[in-house]
Scaffold this active site. Structure first.
Site, PDB file in Angstrom:
ATOM      1  N   HIS A 180       0.808  -1.393  -0.160  1.00 43.38           N
ATOM      2  CA  HIS A 180       0.065  -0.030   0.109  1.00 43.38           C
ATOM      3  C   HIS A 180       0.933   1.350   0.121  1.00 43.38           C
ATOM      4  CE1 HIS A 180      -2.853   3.061   1.574  1.00 43.38           C
ATOM      5  NE2 HIS A 180      -2.104   3.155   2.256  1.00 43.38           N
TER       6      HIS A 180
ATOM      7  N   GLU B 229       1.292   4.986  12.713  1.00 42.24           N
ATOM      8  CA  GLU B 229       0.119   4.701  13.124  1.00 42.24           C
ATOM      9  C   GLU B 229      -0.207   3.203  13.444  1.00 42.24           C
ATOM     10  OE1 GLU B 229      -2.422   6.566  13.839  1.00 42.24           O
ATOM     11  OE2 GLU B 229      -4.363   6.051  13.352  1.00 42.24           O
ATOM     12  N   ASP B 230       0.543   2.345  12.372  1.00 43.84           N
ATOM     13  CA  ASP B 230       0.154   0.947  12.410  1.00 43.84           C
ATOM     14  C   ASP B 230       1.229   0.116  12.656  1.00 43.84           C
ATOM     15  OD1 ASP B 230      -2.405   1.745  11.523  1.00 43.84           O
ATOM     16  OD2 ASP B 230      -1.746   1.393   9.374  1.00 43.84           O
TER      17      ASP B 230
ATOM     18  N   HIS C 164       4.280   6.364   5.626  1.00 45.20           N
ATOM     19  CA  HIS C 164       3.120   7.312   6.142  1.00 45.20           C
ATOM     20  C   HIS C 164       1.988   6.424   7.002  1.00 45.20           C
ATOM     21  CE1 HIS C 164       0.464   5.357   3.002  1.00 45.20           C
ATOM     22  NE2 HIS C 164      -0.628   5.680   3.935  1.00 45.20           N
TER      23      HIS C 164
HETATM   24 MN    MN Z   1      -2.341   4.461   4.096  1.00 47.95          MN
END
Ligand code: MN
Length: 699
Positions: free
Chosen positions: A47, A75-76, A71
């Protein structure tokens, strides 16, 4: 896409790109995402790489490409902001942080105004345009892979958010290809039946009529050519979502719609635009209400063209735009014009010039630094955006406080504000709101706006509301006070005066009504003598029955000029004392010393911060003096007051025994210094055993 492919792509448009930076980002992201999977079953890592790929199409710089690759890591994954800053530098780290922040914002409402605010908020939060570009590319790729998400509710939510927030944002910064693709994908998700049927109808039309666009286009060109007007004609089919929107807006079916093609005709000059229009209208009847002359009346952003729609055949309407080569160059160059033209129902405004600048810079900037330098979201830099607890976005100017926020929500909310919580913590009302704050206003029906809010509010709405309220309240107080004075005046005249006399006086004084009279009395625009004269013409405002004037030399800062005040008897403040006022409805503001014990009883009244006006001089001070019971002691004491040029107004012997006499003395002094000198002189005298100010009658 493989690592080397990505680097190759960047190198084709930027040979100096930092290859190592992109490679480091690639490896870091691949390791961070590890074995995570997408809904499609692909490795998650695919992705961010695809997102980076989309951005290479826009020829973005190496830092942006690295940001795209990284990016989702904060967050992940377990990766941290600090790590990224250490490995990739502050610039990339800041952008990754920016994208992470944008990703946390979700549309909470389907309300149109809220969506518009959210779009502005996203713009304001992306203080670097590249952050927004990464976010849009991220969203585009998620839309391309949306069908892999099994939960239909989730698919619809993401599609709606795309339709309401991200597609318009893409449009606003001129990325029409992004916008169209997002709209098409979201539309497919939100209205699958409509989408299917429109696509099918378009295919049928194509199958039935061959390449209609080319045929109609060359038809127009030939028609104009025969009239001696060389023209460049291009045509396009509208995309399914824009067709559907037209159908929905005009409440018509696909068959009725029939204008699904649009043509652009470019001719040499303005005169030929009108000639060409005439020829086209002679050949095909125009559709009423669709003709727009943006040449004689350009749009506010300068866009010029003629727009029309004609009935090309019984079942076919076509849209045609005519413009000169020069107008076309302008429209293409200034994305602003393009934007305003495409943006449905949007009014061109001052944002447009910002977008025009942005596009020029993107087109002509030589270095990424130059782009960065100029593409800060200047237009929103003086705005902040904050949330209500229910997620509504409120727009405020920079520097706005919690009270401004309250008034921005609603005037009633502002009027009833007693406190505020920002991000869950109670804060002072003067606290300035920061971008993204969640603000909860604590309200009470009993609360009223405070005059001192005027010292910190910044918005016109808050200022006006508070001023209006203060004026109203002051007037009410003045009227009540004036009524008291009026009764006093009436009480001092020998004759009995009824309401008729009052009404007659109001007429003589040329005032509007009783309230106006009372207000004039309270604020001393009318002297007692004038009121007397008006009540009993010929009395001349008899001096004997006039009220003694308030001591002139005293003035108080912190009160509206004209509002009556009285120095409290309990503490007898003198100029130089620290003072506060107590405002009780219907009476003069009582002025007390800050340490007056009587203040404890005044908790229900409004406290007013006061200070002495310049040149305030003269007030009565109250003292307790104890002198020895010996010959000449009283004379010594009186002599001290005389030497200090202080006039004794009142002297009471309150206690007497064999050794001492206790006096309460009221004495006129200039100010606190004067009073202190008197007290010092008294204490220095042999005959005086004690000298102090009296702060309350009970002491
Ligand atoms: Mn994304």
């Amino acid at each position: 896409m493989r690592q080397y492919e990505l680097v190759e792509r960047v190198k084709t448009y930027d040979p100096d790109a930092d290859e190592a930076l992109i490679n480091r980002a690639y490896v870091f992201s691949m390791q961070a995402h590890g074995s995570q999977k997408r809904a499609s079953g692909d490795p998650y890592f695919s992705h961010p790489i695809e997102v980076a790929g989309i951005l290479t199409d826009l020829h973005l710089d190496d830092e942006t490409i690295a940001t795209a690759i990284l990016h989702d890591t904060i967050e992940d994954t377990v990766a941290t902001q600090e790590q990224i800053e250490k490995i990739f530098g502050t610039s990339v780290a800041r952008m990754v942080d920016g994208v992470t922040k944008l990703s946390k914002i979700e549309a909470q409402t389907e309300n149109e105004r809220a969506a518009e605010n959210l779009r502005k908020f996203l713009l304001a939060m992306s203080d670097d345009i590249r952050v927004l570009l990464v976010k849009l590319a991220d969203r585009l790729h998620n839309m391309r892979t949306l069908h892999h998400i099994p939960n239909p509710d989730k698919r619809r939510r993401i599609a709606r958010e795309t339709m309401e927030i991200y597609a318009p944002l893409a449009e606003r910064i001129g990325m029409y290809e992004f916008m169209k693709e997002m709209q098409t994908l979201a539309f497919q998700q939100l209205e699958p039946d409509a989408y299917e049927s429109i696509v099918k109808r378009l295919e049928q039309l194509k199958a039935g009529g061959g390449d209609q666009i080319a045929r109609i286009g060359s038809g127009i060109r030939m028609l104009l050519g025969r009239a001696g007007i060389p023209a460049e004609v291009s045509g396009r089919e509208k995309h399914p979502y824009s067709i559907w929107r037209k159908m929905a807006e005009r409440h018509i079916s696909f068959e009725q719609l029939s204008d699904i093609m649009a043509f652009r005709v470019i001719v040499a000059d303005t005169a030929e635009c009108y000639r060409a229009l005439g020829i086209i209208h002679q050949k095909w009847p125009m559709v009423p209400g669709r003709f727009k002359d943006y040449i004689s009346t350009p749009k506010r952003n300068g866009y010029r063209s003629l727009h029309t729609a004609v009935i090309h055949s019984e079942k076919m309407r076509i849209e045609i735009q005519l413009r000169s080569a020069e107008m076309h160059a302008e429209a293409e160059h200034g994305l602003a014009a393009h934007w305003a033209y495409k943006s449905r129902g949007a009014k061109p405004d001052h944002q447009v010039s910002w977008i025009r600048d942005l596009v020029e810079i993107l087109d002509h900037a030589d270095t990424p630094e130059e782009v960065l330098e100029h593409t800060r979201m200047a237009m929103y830099q003086d705005r902040i955006f904050a949330f209500t607890p229910t997620g509504e976005l409120i727009q405020l100017p920079k520097g706005a406080t919690a009270v401004d926020f309250a008034y921005a929500v609603h005037t009633d909310v502002g009027d009833q504000t007693v406190g505020a919580k920002i991000n869950g913590r109670v804060v002072p009302l003067r606290t300035q709101i920061q971008n993204g704050d969640q603000v909860q206003i604590l309200r009470s029906k009993a609360q009223e706006p405070e005059p001192n809010w005027l010292n910190f509010v910044t918005t016109g709405k808050a200022k006006a509301a508070i001023r209006r309220f203060v004026r109203h309240k002051e007037r009410e107080e003045s009227i009540a006070l004036g009524r008291k004075f009026y009764d006093e005046i009436v009480g001092r005249v020998p004759a009995r005066l009824g309401p008729d006399a009052c009404a007659a006086a109001i007429k003589r004084l040329n005032l509007a009504d009783t309230d106006a009279l009372m207000e004039a009395i309270a604020t001393r625009r009318l002297s007692d003598a004038q009121v007397m004269e008006a009540l009993m013409p010929g009395s001349g405002g008899d001096e004997a029955i006039a009220r003694p004037a308030q001591r002139e030399p005293i003035s108080i800062r912190g009160l509206t000029p004209g509002v009556a005040f009285a120095l409290a008897a309990c503490c007898s403040p003198v100029p130089g004392d620290r003072i506060v006022g107590l405002r009780n409805p219907g009476s003069a503001v009582e002025v007390h010393t800050i340490d007056c014990p009587a203040l404890a009883d005044g908790v229900d009244a409004d406290w007013v911060d006061l200070s002495w006006g310049d040149g305030s001089d003269g007030a009565a001070a109250r003292l307790q003096v104890i002198i020895k019971n010996e010959v000449g002691a009283l004379g010594v004491m009186a002599g001290i007051f005389g030497a200090q040029r202080a006039n004794i107004v009142n002297l009471t012997l309150v206690h007497r025994d064999g050794s001492f006499h206790t006096f309460h003395i009221t004495v006129e002094v200039h100010d606190l210094h004067h009073l202190m000198r008197i007290l010092a002189a008294l204490r220095a005298a042999d005959a005086v055993s004690y000298a102090e100010r009296l702060s309350s009658p009970s002491r």
